[in-house]
Design a protein around this motif. Structure first.
Motif, mmCIF file in Angstrom:
data_model
loop_
_atom_site.group_PDB
_atom_site.id
_atom_site.type_symbol
_atom_site.label_atom_id
_atom_site.label_comp_id
_atom_site.label_asym_id
_atom_site.label_seq_id
_atom_site.Cartn_x
_atom_site.Cartn_y
_atom_site.Cartn_z
ATOM 1 N N TYR A 98 40.926 -19.808 36.160
ATOM 2 C CA TYR A 98 39.739 -20.678 36.163
ATOM 3 C C TYR A 98 38.662 -19.856 36.857
ATOM 4 N N LEU A 153 34.976 -27.016 44.132
ATOM 5 C CA LEU A 153 35.892 -27.550 45.146
ATOM 6 C C LEU A 153 36.042 -26.531 46.287
ATOM 7 N N PRO A 154 36.494 -26.984 47.472
ATOM 8 C CA PRO A 154 36.490 -26.108 48.653
ATOM 9 C C PRO A 154 37.288 -24.818 48.502
ATOM 10 N N ASN A 155 38.356 -24.849 47.695
ATOM 11 C CA ASN A 155 39.191 -23.647 47.597
ATOM 12 C C ASN A 155 38.640 -22.614 46.611
ATOM 13 N N HIS A 178 37.725 -19.032 47.455
ATOM 14 C CA HIS A 178 38.683 -18.342 48.318
ATOM 15 C C HIS A 178 39.914 -17.826 47.579
ATOM 16 N N LEU A 179 40.196 -18.410 46.448
ATOM 17 C CA LEU A 179 41.348 -17.944 45.672
ATOM 18 C C LEU A 179 41.103 -18.229 44.193
ATOM 19 N N VAL A 186 41.908 -19.977 41.332
ATOM 20 C CA VAL A 186 42.705 -21.156 40.981
ATOM 21 C C VAL A 186 43.355 -20.921 39.610
#
Lengths: 407, 407
Positions: free
Chosen positions: A124, A145-147, A150-151, A153
């Motif tokens: 994604y 979204l918060p993540n 950072h990664l 998804v």
């Protein structure tokens, strides 16, 4: 080494000597699937070549398999050697007469899945796509979204329903529920595409051995075009809290031709700078993307031109993330980028985004207008990439036509 | 037909004549993996039997494969025939002398994955488990999400990291973020189990052909125990919006022995009534579950006894749901129930539930207390089921020991 081929017309097209993608084909005369390499409008039969002394003895068995897995598992030394030999064979006119007997016109080749898909993971990775979906589905909150920053998804898809380009796609049936409506069962009314780039793992790993992003080229064999068909109404009702399932698992189409990474050397470009900087395991020594210009045709009308080079998460980062927990890789693992969408409205890689949730129909000229896919519709995704000496290669296509749902 | 076996001690144990589960084993003397059937404390070598005239010619090739896939693909007539022949062979004392040479003590058999896993799907079929997780994660809202009673929620897991019982599980590393804390990277601090029952598909389907729940026994070959290891901290941070990924994909352990459905005939019980009634495609003519009594041992102490029979969504419903969109099945597909939890506190199938999110440590007696898994911990899951004449069979075990994370 010359850069022109003795195969008629090959130099001017998407499948010149700089490309040489691999696929699996059969013919009416010989219905056994076998590995071929595409050159111009021809397919060179590698199984036939492997019955002679052309390839080194340790490489030959790979070309007697019905898929690319054995060859892919051999790793970069074999990949480079074979590519070098094929380039010489198809360049040197002295081989023309003898080798021409090993060519089949692409128009007469029946194409199969190029490899046996082990696990299929879908990411994604486009910031624009994730932002668009956030705006559509959660208009009152932060679209990302918060993540997300950072990664990369991602989630596992169904490997068993990865099908070769051209396979008809039967409109799926399933449960859906509109916001205030009843629960209904029936054919999906919001059937969509996802324009994606897929990466094919050649060299696997043992359980418990994370892969650094810098080891990308030691594991990934090549690139294939992907259309991850999506039933948005089924997906919207089912996906909480464990993610997409039946809204995606009915079919994922991939192109017939796997473009080896070496054919994309000239297409490597710097990837966008990330802010915030990701954790160490996601940091590349030389952060790169591929400059693939994608194109989406809906019943023959070009409706979008998604640019792959701007994706936030790179192929090497997705590989590192997928394995950081110790998950092993297998030959034939396929991981895809997720929908490629650019910042412009005509660069969106799904119809959900292009029509803004069905609000803004797409004009197909004489073909009328569309929001989501109708029965009989055909979608074809193509891509080109810069190649040596200012040329381009074409990554083939991934196409499919929608058939009506079962009664 | 007699119901006792000439194999020493077999009648009194979990692997009597009424069971006869299949597995794949090798020995020091003959390291080639091959199919065996478990009888008492012995493994009968089916490859050896297949070199003679014991099996019908069309069945023999299946037992020269290194996994159960070929045999499973043959379908119910072959499954029944082989089971009948093996029952006779192991019951009739006249065969004892000759057949005893084909037995290997189970203690000397090295066990492998019993089949090549095609796709792995994990469901979420226990109302108690879903309710517990809802209460833990969303204390201020309805514990069951709106879709939960209308469809068996599920997702695809990683097939390539399904490992045989006994494989050590390296503690995964990854990203996590507590509610108000920073993003961190490191070894999972909330490593958990999921006590599950897995169903193994024998007979596949073509793309576009949904399977009715009443066709369950035409496709499903048997049952295997599953421990779907879960890193709750990694999962909590990554899973929105596409579902669990690295929090699960590092390892899923399955038992060595696949119990054929015929061995569970006496364990079939009526499944709980559903309210509301599901859509038609999820309705069974005769709604059934299996009466499997599961047991979870943590470093040797029994900490939970999850009852499978009370699961809200049945195996046949999960199969029907998974295919209603036209997704095909392949031989070797594995789908699991999700965590089996019963209504009582000592029937919870995950440590997240047993310790209520880590609040209430579990007492392991001399082994101290635990909330989540520590390095060196061993978890063993077993199950028994009622069998003919008031007996029981034991479905073996699925076990694993936690190794420290990589540096």
């Amino acid at each position: 080494m010359t850069t022109t081929s003795w195969v008629d017309g090959a130099d001017a097209g998407p499948f010149g000597l700089a490309h040489l993608p691999y696929g699996v084909f059969s013919t009416t005369k010989d219905p056994a699937p076998r590995i071929g390499v595409r050159i111009g409008e021809q397919v060179l039969d590698l199984r036939a070549l492997a019955t002679g002394t052309f390839f080194l003895p340790w490489i030959r068995p790979a070309f007697h398999e019905q898929g690319l897995n054995g060859f892919m598992a051999m790793g970069p030394p074999a990949w480079r050697l074979v590519r070098h030999q094929l380039t010489e064979l198809l360049a040197d006119r002295r081989h023309a007469d003898q080798s021409a007997t090993l060519l089949t016109p692409a128009s007469k080749a029946r194409m199969h899945l190029p490899f046996n898909v082990a696990d299929y993971v879908d990411f994604y990775a486009s910031e624009e796509h994730a932002t668009n979906l956030g705006r559509l589905f959660r208009p009152d909150s932060d679209p990302l979204l918060p993540n997300w920053k950072h990664l990369p998804v991602g989630y596992h898809g169904r490997a068993g329903t990865v099908v070769p380009s051209g396979t008809p796609v039967v409109r799926p049936r399933g449960q859906r529920k509109s916001k205030d409506g009843p629960i209904e069962f029936g054919a999906s009314a919001r059937l969509d595409i996802e324009t994606e780039v897929g990466f094919v793992v050649g060299v696997g790993t043992e359980l418990g051995t994370p892969v650094s992003p810098d080891a990308f080229a030691e594991h990934v064999f090549g690139v294939v075009l992907v259309n991850d068909w999506s039933a948005r109404d089924i997906q919207a009702w089912e996906y909480v809290p464990l993610g997409p399932f039946l809204g995606k698992s009915f079919a994922t189409s991939i192109g017939h031709w796997v473009t080896p990474l070496d054919a994309l050397a000239e297409a490597r470009v710097a990837a966008p700078v990330q802010d915030p900087a990701p954790l160490g395991y996601l940091q590349e020594t030389e952060r790169f993307a591929y400059d693939l210009s994608m194109s989406v045709h809906w019943n023959g009308t070009e409706v979008s031109r998604p640019p792959y080079r701007g994706m936030y998460w790179t192929p090497a980062q997705m590989l590192a993330h997928m394995t950081v927990n110790g998950a092993s890789l297998r030959t034939g693992d396929l991981y895809a980028s997720g929908t490629v969408s650019g910042p412009q409205p005509d660069q969106r890689g799904s119809f959900l985004e292009l029509t803004w949730g069905g609000r803004d129909p797409v004009d197909l000229g004489e073909g009328g207008t569309r929001t989501f896919l109708e029965d009989g519709d055909t979608v074809t995704i193509t891509a080109t990439a810069p190649s040596a000496e200012g040329g381009t290669i074409g990554l083939g296509e991934v196409t499919g036509t929608i058939l009506p749902a079962l009664d």
